[in-house]
Design a protein around this motif. Structure first.
Motif, PDB file in Angstrom:
ATOM      1  N   UNK A  13       0.064  57.428  -2.856  1.00  0.00           N
ATOM      2  CA  UNK A  13      -0.953  56.380  -2.911  1.00  0.00           C
ATOM      3  C   UNK A  13      -1.546  56.223  -4.286  1.00  0.00           C
ATOM      4  N   UNK A  14      -1.785  57.360  -4.954  1.00  0.00           N
ATOM      5  CA  UNK A  14      -2.353  57.295  -6.303  1.00  0.00           C
ATOM      6  C   UNK A  14      -1.418  56.629  -7.284  1.00  0.00           C
ATOM      7  N   UNK A  15      -0.138  56.942  -7.188  1.00  0.00           N
ATOM      8  CA  UNK A  15       0.840  56.338  -8.096  1.00  0.00           C
ATOM      9  C   UNK A  15       0.988  54.836  -7.837  1.00  0.00           C
ATOM     10  N   UNK A  16       0.921  54.434  -6.570  1.00  0.00           N
ATOM     11  CA  UNK A  16       0.987  53.003  -6.246  1.00  0.00           C
ATOM     12  C   UNK A  16      -0.207  52.277  -6.856  1.00  0.00           C
ATOM     13  N   UNK A  17      -1.375  52.865  -6.734  1.00  0.00           N
ATOM     14  CA  UNK A  17      -2.572  52.243  -7.322  1.00  0.00           C
ATOM     15  C   UNK A  17      -2.474  52.125  -8.825  1.00  0.00           C
ATOM     16  N   UNK A  18      -1.926  53.151  -9.477  1.00  0.00           N
ATOM     17  CA  UNK A  18      -1.768  53.105 -10.926  1.00  0.00           C
ATOM     18  C   UNK A  18      -0.735  52.061 -11.348  1.00  0.00           C
ATOM     19  N   UNK A  19       0.300  51.882 -10.527  1.00  0.00           N
ATOM     20  CA  UNK A  19       1.313  50.875 -10.828  1.00  0.00           C
ATOM     21  C   UNK A  19       0.696  49.479 -10.891  1.00  0.00           C
ATOM     22  N   UNK A  20      -0.245  49.208  -9.986  1.00  0.00           N
ATOM     23  CA  UNK A  20      -0.918  47.906  -9.989  1.00  0.00           C
ATOM     24  C   UNK A  20      -1.624  47.667 -11.315  1.00  0.00           C
ATOM     25  N   UNK A  21      -2.315  48.679 -11.816  1.00  0.00           N
ATOM     26  CA  UNK A  21      -3.041  48.517 -13.080  1.00  0.00           C
ATOM     27  C   UNK A  21      -2.083  48.447 -14.271  1.00  0.00           C
ATOM     28  N   UNK A  22      -0.968  49.183 -14.187  1.00  0.00           N
ATOM     29  CA  UNK A  22       0.025  49.100 -15.255  1.00  0.00           C
ATOM     30  C   UNK A  22       0.579  47.680 -15.369  1.00  0.00           C
ATOM     31  N   UNK A  23       0.875  47.051 -14.231  1.00  0.00           N
ATOM     32  CA  UNK A  23       1.388  45.684 -14.247  1.00  0.00           C
ATOM     33  C   UNK A  23       0.344  44.702 -14.772  1.00  0.00           C
ATOM     34  N   UNK A  24      -0.926  44.958 -14.481  1.00  0.00           N
ATOM     35  CA  UNK A  24      -1.990  44.106 -15.038  1.00  0.00           C
ATOM     36  C   UNK A  24      -2.002  44.192 -16.565  1.00  0.00           C
ATOM     37  N   UNK A  26       0.537  44.958 -18.512  1.00  0.00           N
ATOM     38  CA  UNK A  26       1.724  44.252 -19.008  1.00  0.00           C
ATOM     39  C   UNK A  26       1.524  42.736 -18.958  1.00  0.00           C
ATOM     40  N   UNK A  27       0.847  42.265 -17.908  1.00  0.00           N
ATOM     41  CA  UNK A  27       0.572  40.837 -17.800  1.00  0.00           C
ATOM     42  C   UNK A  27      -0.315  40.330 -18.921  1.00  0.00           C
ATOM     43  N   UNK A  28      -1.268  41.153 -19.327  1.00  0.00           N
ATOM     44  CA  UNK A  28      -2.162  40.768 -20.425  1.00  0.00           C
ATOM     45  C   UNK A  28      -1.428  40.789 -21.756  1.00  0.00           C
ATOM     46  N   UNK A  29      -0.503  41.735 -21.915  1.00  0.00           N
ATOM     47  CA  UNK A  29       0.160  41.921 -23.208  1.00  0.00           C
ATOM     48  C   UNK A  29       1.296  40.950 -23.461  1.00  0.00           C
ATOM     49  N   UNK A  30       1.974  40.478 -22.402  1.00  0.00           N
ATOM     50  CA  UNK A  30       3.134  39.614 -22.624  1.00  0.00           C
ATOM     51  C   UNK A  30       2.720  38.251 -23.157  1.00  0.00           C
ATOM     52  N   UNK A  31       3.551  37.698 -24.030  1.00  0.00           N
ATOM     53  CA  UNK A  31       3.236  36.394 -24.636  1.00  0.00           C
ATOM     54  C   UNK A  31       3.805  35.230 -23.841  1.00  0.00           C
ATOM     55  N   UNK A  32       4.664  35.521 -22.874  1.00  0.00           N
ATOM     56  CA  UNK A  32       5.280  34.459 -22.067  1.00  0.00           C
ATOM     57  C   UNK A  32       4.401  34.156 -20.864  1.00  0.00           C
ATOM     58  N   UNK A  33       4.046  32.883 -20.723  1.00  0.00           N
ATOM     59  CA  UNK A  33       3.086  32.477 -19.699  1.00  0.00           C
ATOM     60  C   UNK A  33       3.559  32.839 -18.295  1.00  0.00           C
ATOM     61  N   UNK A  34       4.791  32.468 -17.949  1.00  0.00           N
ATOM     62  CA  UNK A  34       5.286  32.718 -16.597  1.00  0.00           C
ATOM     63  C   UNK A  34       5.399  34.208 -16.313  1.00  0.00           C
ATOM     64  N   UNK A  36       3.578  36.571 -17.632  1.00  0.00           N
ATOM     65  CA  UNK A  36       2.225  37.104 -17.486  1.00  0.00           C
ATOM     66  C   UNK A  36       1.699  36.851 -16.081  1.00  0.00           C
ATOM     67  N   UNK A  37       1.849  35.615 -15.600  1.00  0.00           N
ATOM     68  CA  UNK A  37       1.365  35.279 -14.256  1.00  0.00           C
ATOM     69  C   UNK A  37       2.127  36.061 -13.189  1.00  0.00           C
ATOM     70  N   UNK A  38       3.409  36.240 -13.397  1.00  0.00           N
ATOM     71  CA  UNK A  38       4.218  36.986 -12.425  1.00  0.00           C
ATOM     72  C   UNK A  38       3.781  38.447 -12.369  1.00  0.00           C
ATOM     73  N   UNK A  39       3.550  39.066 -13.533  1.00  0.00           N
ATOM     74  CA  UNK A  39       3.073  40.439 -13.570  1.00  0.00           C
ATOM     75  C   UNK A  39       1.753  40.580 -12.817  1.00  0.00           C
ATOM     76  N   UNK A  40       0.837  39.633 -13.065  1.00  0.00           N
ATOM     77  CA  UNK A  40      -0.484  39.707 -12.437  1.00  0.00           C
ATOM     78  C   UNK A  40      -0.378  39.515 -10.926  1.00  0.00           C
ATOM     79  N   UNK A  41       0.460  38.580 -10.501  1.00  0.00           N
ATOM     80  CA  UNK A  41       0.623  38.331  -9.066  1.00  0.00           C
ATOM     81  C   UNK A  41       1.207  39.554  -8.357  1.00  0.00           C
ATOM     82  N   UNK A  66      -7.565  37.889  -3.518  1.00  0.00           N
ATOM     83  CA  UNK A  66      -8.020  36.678  -4.214  1.00  0.00           C
ATOM     84  C   UNK A  66      -7.303  36.521  -5.547  1.00  0.00           C
ATOM     85  N   UNK A  67      -7.107  37.633  -6.260  1.00  0.00           N
ATOM     86  CA  UNK A  67      -6.397  37.588  -7.542  1.00  0.00           C
ATOM     87  C   UNK A  67      -4.954  37.141  -7.339  1.00  0.00           C
ATOM     88  N   UNK A  68      -4.312  37.629  -6.292  1.00  0.00           N
ATOM     89  CA  UNK A  68      -2.936  37.256  -6.020  1.00  0.00           C
ATOM     90  C   UNK A  68      -2.817  35.767  -5.707  1.00  0.00           C
TER      91      UNK A  68
END
Length: 233
Positions: A13-24, A26-34, A36-41, A66-68
């Motif tokens: 469970x802890x690793x799954x929760x951390x994966x969510x934040x890791x993807x967030x 990556x979404x902030x860091x990527x320069x490609x719009x689509x 970024x949105x895909x990572x966040x979703x 709501x974020x998704x």
């Protein structure tokens, strides 16, 4: 207590929760719009599952959900805009080349800042030691590149012309003259500069196109030198 908290971070469970934040992140860091949105979703989906299945935190589940939904709505709207956007055959070739880093809707917006023209043999696009007034994209035809009265290169279909100095306002390093009938897109520097200053994502993507164009020209120049037997000492 601190040891217990650290230990729980490495459970499933802890690793799954951390994966969510890791993807967030990556979404902030990527320069490609689509991307970024895909990572966040995806991050929001994982966070939602983590909140429901592992922590039982209903409040966190609400915000992840709501974020998704928000991410998917924005991504869907952009995809719909891209699907509705229309381009000519000439513009499609430009999209596949120097504008490949731009979403179709943003590329349409950029192209609308310029216009398409038909040129004739002898038309001058840039003049050596004079300010570059337009950015050009050569769709068809060829142009010779002259420096100090000597031919130093050739521009072919698919090349950008004036990309080195159009944004800086510096003088052109060479004169570019059409060799025959040609079609090209051009955007006035006085329009392009404030437009790109106001649209950082378009500027970033266009600069990637500039870099690719310069690399292609350098590669072609090196090939010509090699064919001529190299540079004389």
């Amino acid at each position: 207590m601190a040891t217990e908290g650290l230990g729980s971070a490495f459970t499933t469970g802890g690793l799954v929760g951390q994966l969510a934040f890791l993807l967030l992140v990556l979404g902030v860091m990527t320069s490609r719009y689509k991307s970024a949105r895909a990572f966040i979703a995806v991050a929001a989906l994982i966070g939602l599952c983590h909140s429901i299945l592992w922590t039982g935190n209903i409040v966190a589940a609400f915000w992840w959900g709501l974020l998704m939904v928000a991410s998917l709505l924005v991504l869907g709207r952009r995809l719909a805009e891209n699907a509705r956007t229309r381009f000519t055959v000439e513009e499609e070739a430009m999209l596949a080349g120097v504008l490949s880093a731009l979403p179709r809707s943003r590329a349409r917006h950029l192209l609308d800042q310029g216009f398409w023209l038909s040129g004739r043999e002898g038309d001058v696009l840039t003049r050596e030691e004079e300010a570059v007034t337009h950015l050009f994209y050569l769709s068809s035809g060829e142009a010779r590149v002259m420096s100090h009265g000597k031919r130093v290169g050739t521009c072919h279909a698919g090349d950008l012309i004036g990309e080195v100095t159009v944004l800086s306002g510096d003088e052109a390093s060479a004169t570019v003259i059409l060799e025959g009938p040609a079609r090209f897109w051009c955007a006035p520097a006085k329009v392009l500069r404030p437009y790109l200053a106001a649209h950082e994502d378009v500027r970033h993507a266009l600069e990637q196109g500039f870099t690719a164009s310069l690399k292609a020209k350098l590669r072609a120049s090196n090939e010509r030198i090699a064919e001529a037997g190299g540079v004389a000492a």
